[in-house]
Structures are given as structure tokens and as C-alpha cells.
Design a protein around this motif. Structure first.
Motif, PDB file in Angstrom:
ATOM      1  N   LEU A 243      43.622  49.250  36.104  1.00  0.00           N
ATOM      2  CA  LEU A 243      45.294  49.567  36.213  1.00  0.00           C
ATOM      3  C   LEU A 243      45.726  48.312  36.459  1.00  0.00           C
ATOM      4  CD1 LEU A 243      45.363  52.895  38.165  1.00  0.00           C
ATOM      5  CD2 LEU A 243      45.198  52.739  35.684  1.00  0.00           C
ATOM      6  N   ARG A 244      47.055  48.436  36.316  1.00  0.00           N
ATOM      7  CA  ARG A 244      47.976  47.517  36.741  1.00  0.00           C
ATOM      8  C   ARG A 244      49.218  48.283  37.290  1.00  0.00           C
ATOM      9  NH1 ARG A 244      44.105  45.246  37.260  1.00  0.00           N
ATOM     10  NH2 ARG A 244      43.865  43.046  36.600  1.00  0.00           N
ATOM     11  N   LEU A 245      49.994  47.725  38.171  1.00  0.00           N
ATOM     12  CA  LEU A 245      51.293  48.454  38.365  1.00  0.00           C
ATOM     13  C   LEU A 245      52.154  48.624  37.411  1.00  0.00           C
ATOM     14  CD1 LEU A 245      51.650  46.875  41.983  1.00  0.00           C
ATOM     15  CD2 LEU A 245      50.523  48.815  41.457  1.00  0.00           C
ATOM     16  N   PRO A 246      53.021  49.374  37.219  1.00  0.00           N
ATOM     17  CA  PRO A 246      53.220  50.664  38.376  1.00  0.00           C
ATOM     18  C   PRO A 246      52.274  51.708  38.341  1.00  0.00           C
ATOM     19  CG  PRO A 246      54.647  51.046  36.367  1.00  0.00           C
ATOM     20  CD  PRO A 246      54.016  49.747  36.427  1.00  0.00           C
ATOM     21  N   CYS A 247      51.755  52.152  39.320  1.00  0.00           N
ATOM     22  CA  CYS A 247      50.958  53.326  39.712  1.00  0.00           C
ATOM     23  C   CYS A 247      51.402  54.050  40.857  1.00  0.00           C
ATOM     24  CB  CYS A 247      49.598  52.811  39.376  1.00  0.00           C
ATOM     25  SG  CYS A 247      49.006  51.923  40.603  1.00  0.00           S
ATOM     26  N   GLY A 248      50.637  55.197  40.977  1.00  0.00           N
ATOM     27  CA  GLY A 248      50.976  56.012  42.239  1.00  0.00           C
ATOM     28  C   GLY A 248      49.499  56.732  42.603  1.00  0.00           C
ATOM     29  N   TRP A 249      49.964  56.932  44.076  1.00  0.00           N
ATOM     30  CA  TRP A 249      48.446  57.484  44.949  1.00  0.00           C
ATOM     31  C   TRP A 249      48.922  58.973  45.462  1.00  0.00           C
ATOM     32  CZ3 TRP A 249      43.426  58.134  45.240  1.00  0.00           C
ATOM     33  CH2 TRP A 249      42.863  58.373  46.290  1.00  0.00           C
ATOM     34  N   LEU A 250      48.122  59.708  45.251  1.00  0.00           N
ATOM     35  CA  LEU A 250      48.663  61.266  45.707  1.00  0.00           C
ATOM     36  C   LEU A 250      47.723  61.923  46.631  1.00  0.00           C
ATOM     37  CD1 LEU A 250      50.236  64.146  45.574  1.00  0.00           C
ATOM     38  CD2 LEU A 250      48.938  64.503  43.240  1.00  0.00           C
TER      39      LEU A 250
ATOM     40  N   ALA B 297      43.484  54.259  52.592  1.00  0.00           N
ATOM     41  CA  ALA B 297      42.260  53.935  52.092  1.00  0.00           C
ATOM     42  C   ALA B 297      42.748  53.686  50.595  1.00  0.00           C
ATOM     43  CB  ALA B 297      41.073  54.833  52.296  1.00  0.00           C
ATOM     44  N   GLY B 298      43.148  54.625  49.944  1.00  0.00           N
ATOM     45  CA  GLY B 298      43.755  54.614  48.773  1.00  0.00           C
ATOM     46  C   GLY B 298      44.513  53.815  48.344  1.00  0.00           C
ATOM     47  N   LEU B 299      45.493  53.698  49.088  1.00  0.00           N
ATOM     48  CA  LEU B 299      46.524  52.412  48.926  1.00  0.00           C
ATOM     49  C   LEU B 299      45.986  51.069  49.006  1.00  0.00           C
ATOM     50  CD1 LEU B 299      49.627  53.835  50.787  1.00  0.00           C
ATOM     51  CD2 LEU B 299      49.520  53.817  48.416  1.00  0.00           C
ATOM     52  N   ALA B 300      45.075  50.802  49.898  1.00  0.00           N
ATOM     53  CA  ALA B 300      44.419  49.548  50.110  1.00  0.00           C
ATOM     54  C   ALA B 300      43.520  49.172  48.698  1.00  0.00           C
ATOM     55  CB  ALA B 300      43.446  49.535  51.361  1.00  0.00           C
ATOM     56  N   VAL B 301      42.817  50.058  48.260  1.00  0.00           N
ATOM     57  CA  VAL B 301      42.076  50.000  47.101  1.00  0.00           C
ATOM     58  C   VAL B 301      42.912  49.607  46.090  1.00  0.00           C
ATOM     59  CG1 VAL B 301      40.632  50.945  45.485  1.00  0.00           C
ATOM     60  CG2 VAL B 301      40.079  51.632  47.695  1.00  0.00           C
ATOM     61  N   LEU B 302      44.229  50.399  45.848  1.00  0.00           N
ATOM     62  CA  LEU B 302      45.057  50.197  44.589  1.00  0.00           C
ATOM     63  C   LEU B 302      45.903  48.704  44.838  1.00  0.00           C
ATOM     64  CD1 LEU B 302      46.833  53.863  44.248  1.00  0.00           C
ATOM     65  CD2 LEU B 302      45.287  52.323  42.594  1.00  0.00           C
ATOM     66  N   GLN B 303      46.188  48.437  45.990  1.00  0.00           N
ATOM     67  CA  GLN B 303      46.523  46.817  46.175  1.00  0.00           C
ATOM     68  C   GLN B 303      45.449  45.768  45.806  1.00  0.00           C
ATOM     69  OE1 GLN B 303      49.335  46.047  45.903  1.00  0.00           O
ATOM     70  NE2 GLN B 303      50.638  46.165  47.812  1.00  0.00           N
ATOM     71  N   ALA B 304      44.323  46.049  46.124  1.00  0.00           N
ATOM     72  CA  ALA B 304      43.398  45.045  46.140  1.00  0.00           C
ATOM     73  C   ALA B 304      42.850  44.868  44.881  1.00  0.00           C
ATOM     74  CB  ALA B 304      41.860  45.571  46.798  1.00  0.00           C
ATOM     75  N   LEU B 305      43.038  46.071  43.836  1.00  0.00           N
ATOM     76  CA  LEU B 305      42.356  45.910  42.756  1.00  0.00           C
ATOM     77  C   LEU B 305      43.484  45.871  41.497  1.00  0.00           C
ATOM     78  CD1 LEU B 305      39.316  48.382  42.924  1.00  0.00           C
ATOM     79  CD2 LEU B 305      39.351  45.965  42.886  1.00  0.00           C
ATOM     80  N   ALA B 306      44.771  46.549  41.743  1.00  0.00           N
ATOM     81  CA  ALA B 306      45.569  46.429  40.850  1.00  0.00           C
ATOM     82  C   ALA B 306      46.994  45.910  41.096  1.00  0.00           C
ATOM     83  CB  ALA B 306      46.033  48.014  40.324  1.00  0.00           C
ATOM     84  N   GLY B 307      47.178  45.969  42.542  1.00  0.00           N
ATOM     85  CA  GLY B 307      48.525  45.116  42.966  1.00  0.00           C
ATOM     86  C   GLY B 307      48.666  43.982  43.295  1.00  0.00           C
ATOM     87  N   ASP B 308      49.379  43.809  44.212  1.00  0.00           N
ATOM     88  CA  ASP B 308      49.855  42.268  44.597  1.00  0.00           C
ATOM     89  C   ASP B 308      48.567  41.500  45.450  1.00  0.00           C
ATOM     90  OD1 ASP B 308      50.436  43.308  47.184  1.00  0.00           O
ATOM     91  OD2 ASP B 308      52.683  42.436  47.114  1.00  0.00           O
ATOM     92  N   TRP B 309      47.766  42.086  46.046  1.00  0.00           N
ATOM     93  CA  TRP B 309      46.797  41.647  46.557  1.00  0.00           C
ATOM     94  C   TRP B 309      46.041  40.764  45.653  1.00  0.00           C
ATOM     95  CZ3 TRP B 309      43.904  45.178  50.569  1.00  0.00           C
ATOM     96  CH2 TRP B 309      44.936  45.721  51.570  1.00  0.00           C
ATOM     97  N   THR B 310      45.971  41.021  44.390  1.00  0.00           N
ATOM     98  CA  THR B 310      45.319  39.815  43.406  1.00  0.00           C
ATOM     99  C   THR B 310      46.068  38.740  43.227  1.00  0.00           C
ATOM    100  OG1 THR B 310      46.453  41.017  41.787  1.00  0.00           O
ATOM    101  CG2 THR B 310      44.504  41.929  42.188  1.00  0.00           C
TER     102      THR B 310
END
Length: 241
Positions: free
Chosen positions: A180-187, A226-239
Motif C-alpha cells: 500500500l501507499r497512503l492514503p489508507c486507513g485502519w479500522l 500496533a496497526g498504525l505503527a505497521v502502516l506508517q513503517a510500511l506505507a507511510g512517512d516512516w519510509t
């Protein structure tokens, strides 16, 4: 001693004087024991961050004289959190940590197993502002009024939305998020989890993907972070480098 950071929604520019809120006056004068002439920094996502000094300070009033801009505004990650209304302390904590993790929008939702009777959006917005001031981001996440889950999904714009689905045999969150790449969401569901029919309704939508967060059952607030951290690390601005 660190320099306090304060979010101001007014237009910011070098040489201007801007007023703060009563809460900011209380925090500066009573909690931090700061006085007129001392340094602060003021910011918002539209104008950036500025050096400033305290120009006026009373018990419930304050104003700041703005100096040079220290940081220009820049792109912010469009990472969204949709979270079932949790008990007060748990939801407060989720909002604080989601802000630190760079979330742009926090949407509380009401589900069939939601136990919280109401969501105080004003209090949560204040928590988000305080967390933004502490973590050095320029923006403050938008806190949306609570609404039923189905209505939030009906109004979703089609960006990928991953949902924590325990006991569903779903793919690991990392394997889905890495594509994935942003935008995306976590439910994330409530303390008792989604009802089966409720989760079925969500995952029938093309933009919703069920994912697993490992072999252990997590508390709702833990799953949110936990989910937000994964999304930031793999698809967000932590990259970003």
C-alpha cells in the motif's frame, strides 16, 4: 529547559502578534511558570512553525510576538484511524498515540458492542492538540463526531481500509500493508470485538481488507496503535529518508 510549542489556528507571519487560548495561558503561566519575554514556538500546518516570545500573559489570556519562521509547511501523511468508541481513558490514550504516529483523521464509530455512551469530541481534540505540540508535528488530526460504523463506511472515499479481524484466518497485516501507499486507513473494533455480521458487512466493501495482528488477542487500544505503527513503517512517512 525545552521551548514550549503551541498550536495556533490563526494565520502566522513574522512580525505579527497572535493571541492564544485560555488553556494555553494557564499552561504557560501556572504549569510551566513562564513569563513575558520568554521564548515559545507557535505552529500550524498551513503556515509552518515560528519562533516567538510571550508578549502578554494573564491567568486566562496570552499573546505572542512572532519572529522568523523556523519550519515551512510540508506534506502531511494521509493516514486515517477509524476506531470504535472505547471507554474514556482508553480512547484518550488512543487519540494521543495516534497523533504521535502522524494520523490525519480520527473517526470514532459506534458498533453493536460499543460500551461507551458518548464521545466528547471537544476533549479529544484538546488531547490531540497537546500531543501535536509535544511530538513536533505541524498538523493536528481532525477529530470527527462519532457516527454508526455503517455510515462511516458508506461515506468512505474508497482509499484502502484495513480492519483488524481476529480469528478470521486473515493475511498478516505486514504482508498487506507492504503493498500500500497512503492514503489508507485502519479500522479497529470495540473491546468485545465486532459482531460477525458487522465484520461481514464491512469486508464486503471493495476497499476493506481484513488483516491479522499476530497470534495473540490484543486489547482494542493496543490493536489501534500496533496497526498504525505497521502502516506508517510500511506505507507511510516512516519510509522517508
Amino acid at each position: 529547559m525545552s521551548t514550549p510549542r503551541l498550536f495556533l489556528d490563526d494565520a502566522l507571519a513574522e512580525g505579527a502578534e497572535r493571541h492564544g487560548t485560555a488553556a494555553q495561558a494557564h499552561h504557560l503561566g501556572t504549569v510551566l511558570r513562564r513569563g513575558v519575554g520568554e521564548a515559545v514556538r507557535v505552529f500550524n500546518a498551513r503556515d509552518g512553525e515560528f519562533a516567538a516570545t510571550i508578549a502578554h500573559l494573564r491567568k486566562d489570556r496570552c499573546a505572542f510576538a512572532l519572529g522568523p519562521r523556523l519550519r515551512a509547511p510540508g506534506p502531511e501523511p494521509d493516514l486515517r484511524l477509524v476506531v470504535a468508541a472505547l471507554k474514556r481513558d482508553a480512547l484518550d490514550w488512543v487519540v494521543e498515540k495516534a497523533t504521535e504516529l502522524g494520523v490525519s483523521v480520527i473517526q470514532p464509530v459506534l458498533t453493536r458492542r460499543t460500551v461507551a455512551e458518548r464521545v466528547n469530541t471537544e476533549r479529544l481534540s484538546a488531547i490531540a492538540r497537546g500531543a501535536a505540540e509535544q511530538c513536533e508535528r505541524l498538523s493536528v488530526p481532525a477529530l470527527r463526531p462519532a457516527m454508526p460504523l455503517h455510515r462511516a463506511l458508506d461515506g468512505w472515499d474508497g482509499a484502502p481500509l484495513l480492519v483488524a479481524a481476529e480469528r478470521r484466518g486473515a493475511a498478516p497485516v505486514a504482508s498487506v500493508a507492504s503493498g500500500l501507499r497512503l492514503p489508507c486507513g485502519w479500522l479497529v473494533g470495540p473491546e468485545g470485538g465486532f459482531e460477525g455480521a458487522e465484520l461481514d458487512d464491512a469486508t464486503r466493501r471493495a476497499f476493506v481488507t481484513a488483516v491479522a495482528l499476530g497470534p495473540r488477542i490484543l486489547r482494542a487500544e493496543t490493536a489501534a496503535v500496533a496497526g498504525l505503527a505497521v502502516l506508517q513503517a510500511l506505507a507511510g512517512d516512516w519510509t522517508a529518508t
